[in-house]
Scaffold this active site. Structure first.
Site, short mmCIF file in Angstrom:
data_model
loop_
_atom_site.label_atom_id
_atom_site.label_comp_id
_atom_site.label_asym_id
_atom_site.label_seq_id
_atom_site.Cartn_x
_atom_site.Cartn_y
_atom_site.Cartn_z
N ARG A 53 -26.24 -3.85 -4.01
CA ARG A 53 -26.22 -4.72 -5.19
C ARG A 53 -27.62 -5.20 -5.57
NH1 ARG A 53 -23.84 -9.22 -3.71
NH2 ARG A 53 -25.48 -10.66 -4.23
N TYR A 107 -27.50 -1.49 -32.33
CA TYR A 107 -26.29 -0.96 -31.70
C TYR A 107 -25.25 -2.09 -31.74
CZ TYR A 107 -23.45 1.09 -27.94
OH TYR A 107 -22.44 1.61 -27.20
N ASP A 179 -35.22 -1.16 -27.50
CA ASP A 179 -34.19 -0.21 -27.06
C ASP A 179 -34.56 1.16 -27.62
OD1 ASP A 179 -31.95 1.45 -26.84
OD2 ASP A 179 -30.52 -0.18 -27.13
N LYS A 204 -26.96 8.23 -22.04
CA LYS A 204 -27.25 9.15 -23.13
C LYS A 204 -28.23 10.23 -22.65
CE LYS A 204 -24.68 6.05 -25.09
NZ LYS A 204 -25.19 4.91 -25.87
C1 LIG Z 1 -24.99 3.55 -25.94
C2 LIG Z 1 -26.05 2.60 -26.34
C3 LIG Z 1 -26.18 1.36 -25.69
C4 LIG Z 1 -25.22 0.89 -24.63
O1 LIG Z 1 -25.26 1.73 -23.52
P1 LIG Z 1 -24.03 1.83 -22.46
O2 LIG Z 1 -24.60 2.74 -21.43
O3 LIG Z 1 -22.87 2.40 -23.21
O4 LIG Z 1 -23.77 0.46 -21.99
C5 LIG Z 1 -27.21 0.53 -26.09
N1 LIG Z 1 -28.07 0.89 -27.07
C6 LIG Z 1 -27.97 2.08 -27.72
C7 LIG Z 1 -28.94 2.40 -28.79
C8 LIG Z 1 -26.95 2.96 -27.37
O5 LIG Z 1 -26.85 4.13 -28.01
#
Ligand SMILES: *Cc1c(COP(=O)(O)O)cnc(C)c1O
Length: 389
Positions: A53, A107, A179, A204
């Site tokens: 953790r 997002y 992000d 992703k």
């Molecule tokens: C998918 C996504 C997230 C969230 O990611 P998870 O792994 O689904 O929690 C945040 N920002 C962007 C731009 C995303 O495409």
């Protein structure tokens, strides 16, 4: 372990950073340590306690080292999802509430986290159109602690300049959080453009195979320790198996991105020539509003392409229903091409007018272009389009 030397390229770092020390009989890849805990905690022990953790399982540490090398930051931390990375980073940079200035192009879950969750805990948010210095400047206040930007944005693939909020954040003592999920660290190095924290949904492109959920945040050692402290308390730590899978994904990140970039460009150009398509959104096209800036900031234009069908929702539904190779599913960044309609997924809870206002008319289709042969993808799109006429 491995190489995090600054003079190696992203392909080399993806393969080698965080690798085990060379020794006769040592493994070449860090094996899976599917163990919650590790020996330690006796009186003679000088080592810090190892517990999964805490984010110091050997598989989690490989990712931390590899991602810090790829982003060019002091440190990085893997968490259990992209949203865990975003939420724990906000908690770290907003220790006692405070004000956030965020891009309007977010997002969906990030926007909900800010307006529905953190707003109830003393955080205030101002949304801005992040295309000018003036709009950021007008929104900052003395109590602003964080600025938040996504590059490129979902689903219209706008590219905004992080250097502007970085400079303003520096002046008012606020951290810039970027992000960069849609770009991956191969297409943009956000820290080198002034981001204090760089977030990726590793679900992703970083994982790249649509088979794991994870997130990563990269930044200074101090910031990362502060995020880790929140992760230890709130608990969104990644399972070692997800970390092991992510290490495997990162080894091919740079070469996958090269194919995503190339395929998406070919698909975007092909859609531009289709009479039933009224708009194509791709930063690599001259017709994109941010094409020049994207060329300056990005080393590749990415694998995401959006198109708008003249025939509206009906045409978009018919097109997606006829696809044979591309898969209709949310998410992005995997080796397989995924197709989704914001009207039915990310923007389901908005009205048609609200979607129009956000530049997402009904008939809007988002394509996450995979690494298949681009000729096969174009054949599939072509037969699906032919059915509309
Ligand atoms: C998918 C996504 C997230 C969230 O990611 P998870 O792994 O689904 O929690 C945040 N920002 C962007 C731009 C995303 O495409």
């Amino acid at each position: 372990m491995g190489t995090d030397r600054d003079d190696t390229g992203p392909s080399t770092k993806g393969v080698h950073a965080g690798s085990p020390e060379a020794a006769p009989g040592a493994p070449v890849v860090v094996p899976l340590y599917q163990s919650a805990t590790f020996y330690g905690g006796s009186e003679t022990d000088t080592e810090a306690l190892r517990y999964s953790r805490y984010g110091n399982n050997p598989n989690q540490l490989v990712i931390a080292e590899k991602m810090a090398a790829l982003e060019g930051t002091e440190a990085a931390l893997m968490l259990s999802s992209g949203m865990a990375a975003t939420a724990m980073t906000f908690l770290a940079v907003l220790p006692d509430g405070g004000h956030v200035v965020a891009s309007r192009h977010l997002y969906g879950a990030t926007e909900a986290l800010l307006t529905e969750e953190l707003a109830g805990r003393g955080v205030t948010v101002t949304y801005v159109e992040p295309d000018s210095r003036k709009s950021w400047l007008e929104a900052v206040r003395p109590e602003t602690r964080a600025l938040f930007l996504e590059v490129p944005t979902n689903p219209t693939l706008r590219v905004f300049d992080p250097r502007i909020p970085a400079e303003i954040g520096g002046e008012v003592g606020a951290s810039l959080v970027v992000d960069a999920t849609f770009a991956s660290p191969v297409n943009i190095r956000a820290a080198s453009l002034g981001a204090d924290a760089v977030i990726h949904s590793a679900t992703k492109y970083l994982g790249g195979h649509s088979d794991l959920i994870a997130g990563v945040v990269s930044g200074s050692g101090e910031l990362i320790e502060s995020v880790r402290a929140r992760m230890k308390l709130y608990g969104p730590s990644p399972d070692p198996h997800a970390a092991w899978l992510l290490d495997r994904g990162l080894r091919t990140l740079a070469l996958r991105m090269e194919v995503h970039n190339r395929n998406a460009m070919a698909v975007a150009r092909w859609f531009e020539d289709q009479p039933s398509v009224s708009r194509v959104f791709y930063p690599g096209l001259e017709s994109h509003p941010d094409h020049a800036l994207a060329g300056e900031l990005l080393t590749g234009f990415g694998g995401m392409v959006s198109v708008v069908f003249d025939g509206g929702a009906r045409a978009a539904d018919a097109f997606t229903a006829r696809l044979k190779l591309a898969m209709v599913a949310p998410s992005l960044g995997g080796v397989e091409t995924l197709v989704s309609q914001p009207r039915l997924t990310s923007h389901l809870h908005f009205s048609t007018d609200e979607r129009e206002e956000r530049g997402i008319p009904d008939g809007f289709v988002r394509l996450s272009i995979g690494v298949e042969d681009s000729s096969d993808l174009i054949s599939d799109f072509s037969q699906a389009l032919a059915g509309l006429q």
